[in-house]
Design a protein around this motif. Sequence first.
Motif, mmCIF file in Angstrom:
data_model
loop_
_atom_site.group_PDB
_atom_site.id
_atom_site.type_symbol
_atom_site.label_atom_id
_atom_site.label_comp_id
_atom_site.label_asym_id
_atom_site.label_seq_id
_atom_site.Cartn_x
_atom_site.Cartn_y
_atom_site.Cartn_z
ATOM 1 N N TYR A 131 0.832 -1.206 0.000
ATOM 2 C CA TYR A 131 0.000 0.000 0.000
ATOM 3 C C TYR A 131 0.867 1.257 0.000
ATOM 4 C CZ TYR A 131 -3.497 3.456 1.423
ATOM 5 O OH TYR A 131 -4.313 4.565 1.486
ATOM 6 N N TRP B 5 -9.851 2.265 -4.977
ATOM 7 C CA TRP B 5 -9.043 1.075 -4.712
ATOM 8 C C TRP B 5 -9.888 -0.187 -4.806
ATOM 9 C CZ3 TRP B 5 -3.867 1.930 -3.712
ATOM 10 C CH2 TRP B 5 -3.507 3.245 -3.381
ATOM 11 N N PRO C 244 -3.241 -4.019 -2.616
ATOM 12 C CA PRO C 244 -4.029 -2.969 -3.283
ATOM 13 C C PRO C 244 -3.917 -3.002 -4.802
ATOM 14 C CG PRO C 244 -2.025 -2.049 -2.334
ATOM 15 C CD PRO C 244 -2.105 -3.462 -1.845
#
Length: 323
Positions: free
Chosen positions: A224, A244, A259
């Motif tokens: 992330y 996201w 992510p």
Amino acid sequence: MNLRPIIIIAFFSLCGCPSSAQDKISRENGTTITMPASDKYYKGSLYRRLWGEHYRKVWHTPVTFNKVNLDTLAGGVVPYEAGGGRQTRNLKLRDKNNREYVLRSVDKDLGKALPEILRGTFIESFANDQVTFAHPYGALIIAPLAEAAGIYHTKPAIFYVPDQKQLGAFNDSMGNTLYLFERRPDENWSTAANFGNSEKIIGTDKLLEEILKDNDHRIDQKAYVRARLFDMIIGDWAKHEDQWRWASFKNDNKTLYVPIPRDRDNAFSKFDGSLLKIAKGVAGATHLHDYTPTLPDPVSFNYPARYLDHHLVNELTLQDWTT
């Protein structure tokens, strides 16, 4: 007090003056069409000085695009839902294996974000003109950059979708339009290396639900951070929760979420124009940064992502961010 000069400036600022040399160029044949991303953003020199040159020349420049039919696109896709947020029209699609794709309009309608009372006024016209702060083809360069940075990503392409029977009930509203086409990061994409070949991709709401109810569900926080640093490098300031998706990977009883950033429309933004800079300050929109070689105020730039940042990087140190 003589108000005439003020009225004249206001008129030219808000209405703009199209240049006589700015003619729409559109040519097409059986498989391609040559056209600008939009021909709506011609403005005079005074308007551009006050409210921004932005990427107007890029929007006006004719480019040759491939035409596509849905029955051959990605092996054949079927539309099932039209929608969009406050800016973009989109059309969701599925292939024969139930994998998801999406068509997102290259041109936007920022007026949808205005309060109802302002719609249909000159303010809506002004808001829609500010689409030009974004590069119409900026999303195309993100995929190779993200690939090099080790970040999951979509692989967009831009096509012209003509009227066609495959659009069905969406033909009248969605046909004859320029779209960005990409795989939609959702559910099972075990065939997509750019999504980590994940068999289950979820949204942010579901992610938060999972990690809050079970300690065996965890975020790859370093991944992330890498994605967030990449946002800063490309000037993508609009990374709120809906920007996201999350690829999940199970190992025994544990699940790790990585992510997948999406919607890169705001990368490389330009917010020039003397009055626009003043208007940004008055509106408190300090997160709207020009894309420049440096990021002068990372705190304000990252304001839209503050909630996720606080929640999802609570285990990392400064060294994790800098190495």
